[in-house]
Design a protein around this motif. Structure first.
Motif, PDB file in Angstrom:
ATOM      1  N   GLU A  28       0.848  -1.188   0.000  1.00  0.00           N
ATOM      2  CA  GLU A  28       0.000   0.000   0.000  1.00  0.00           C
ATOM      3  C   GLU A  28       0.887   1.242   0.000  1.00  0.00           C
ATOM      4  N   THR A  30       1.761   5.277   0.357  1.00  0.00           N
ATOM      5  CA  THR A  30       1.326   6.485   1.043  1.00  0.00           C
ATOM      6  C   THR A  30       1.763   7.728   0.270  1.00  0.00           C
ATOM      7  N   ASN A  53      -0.632  13.228   5.500  1.00  0.00           N
ATOM      8  CA  ASN A  53      -0.118  12.653   6.747  1.00  0.00           C
ATOM      9  C   ASN A  53      -0.875  13.285   7.911  1.00  0.00           C
ATOM     10  N   GLU A 110      -9.534   7.117   5.428  1.00  0.00           N
ATOM     11  CA  GLU A 110      -8.385   7.166   6.325  1.00  0.00           C
ATOM     12  C   GLU A 110      -7.887   5.753   6.582  1.00  0.00           C
ATOM     13  N   ARG A 111      -6.568   5.639   6.668  1.00  0.00           N
ATOM     14  CA  ARG A 111      -5.969   4.329   6.941  1.00  0.00           C
ATOM     15  C   ARG A 111      -4.557   4.510   7.490  1.00  0.00           C
ATOM     16  N   ASP A 112      -4.308   3.895   8.640  1.00  0.00           N
ATOM     17  CA  ASP A 112      -2.965   3.849   9.227  1.00  0.00           C
ATOM     18  C   ASP A 112      -2.325   5.232   9.351  1.00  0.00           C
ATOM     19  N   GLY A 113      -3.110   6.198   9.792  1.00  0.00           N
ATOM     20  CA  GLY A 113      -2.556   7.518  10.048  1.00  0.00           C
ATOM     21  C   GLY A 113      -2.451   8.425   8.835  1.00  0.00           C
ATOM     22  N   TYR A 114      -3.025   7.995   7.722  1.00  0.00           N
ATOM     23  CA  TYR A 114      -3.014   8.814   6.508  1.00  0.00           C
ATOM     24  C   TYR A 114      -4.441   9.033   6.013  1.00  0.00           C
TER      25      TYR A 114
END
Length: 250
Positions: A28, A30, A53, A110-114
């Protein structure tokens, strides 16, 4: 004891082969990305992803301003569509391809802080094509310079063949180029319909005769299930020899 050791070795080898195949899946990203999903007729689904971010206050604020405001999302969608349509016009003017970009849509996630703002659209006549392959050169060769990484996936059942410049990531049916340090003015990305009954050779450099070429070779070796069987076979052969030797000694 010897038979037990041989079985353990066989299991480890098989698991190692499987793990190697799993590592071939795209991670994935970013990064901001333009994803291109090709169809056999030369059309494509495009995915324009802008990434934020969320641990950075300024970026979180910018993302929230889109996620929480329908009007802002619509404006982002239209601005992105305008950019893609300008790119299509560049490719249309530089080739015989009648490129058009239609049916835009936008969503946030949103996913994993992004945070991700994704615009999807249909890009008609993006690629050259014939009965067995598709080739992307435009609009890049006519001057389109993306401000984000570019990922190109071949149609389902196709395999990556000749690609240039050399991608940062290359998989069985896709390639990824970073916009930083990549000269897209000479881009060539060919994908050929895969025939499970034949072996193919690896090729990463484009033929000199340009986008009309129909000799692009798919990615090397047996693919899909074939790759798995090939890897397992290579792992099993030494263990099989060991088993045979142990059996003869007993």
């Amino acid at each position: 004891m010897r038979r037990t050791l041989a079985v353990v070795l066989l299991t480890v080898c098989c698991l190692s082969a499987t793990a190697g195949l799993a590592a071939g899946v795209h991670d994935e990203s970013t990064d901001d990305t333009l994803g291109i999903e090709l169809a056999p007729d030369g059309d494509a689904d495009v995915v324009h992803v802008t990434t934020y971010n969320l641990s950075v206050d300024e970026e979180r604020s910018a993302y929230n301003g889109l996620a929480d405001n329908e009007t802002a999302r619509a404006e982002h969608r239209e601005a992105t569509l305008s950019d893609l349509q300008a790119a299509a016009a560049t490719g249309r003017n530089g080739s015989e391809l009648d490129m058009r970009v239609r049916n835009p849509a936008v969503e946030t996630s949103e996913r994993d802080g992004y945070g991700y703002v994704t615009v999807t659209a249909t890009w008609e006549s993006l690629a050259y094509h014939n009965e067995t392959m598709v080739v992307v050169t435009e609009p890049f060769r006519s001057g389109y310079e993306p401000d984000r990484d570019v990922t190109i996936h071949g149609p389902e059942g196709y395999r990556r063949g000749v690609v240039q410049p050399r991608p940062g990531i290359a998989r069985l049916n896709s390639a990824v180029w970073s916009y930083e340090g990549t000269d897209f003015s000479d881009l060539y990305a060919g994908f050929e319909e895969h025939d499970d009954g034949t072996e193919t050779t690896t090729a990463t450099d484009a033929p000199s005769d340009g986008p009309e070429a129909t000799t692009a070779a798919p990615d090397g070796g047996l693919k899909g299930v074939g790759v798995f069987l090939q890897a397992v076979l290579l792992a099993v052969l030494p263990v099989a020899a060991l088993l045979l030797a142990l059996q003869r000694r007993e």
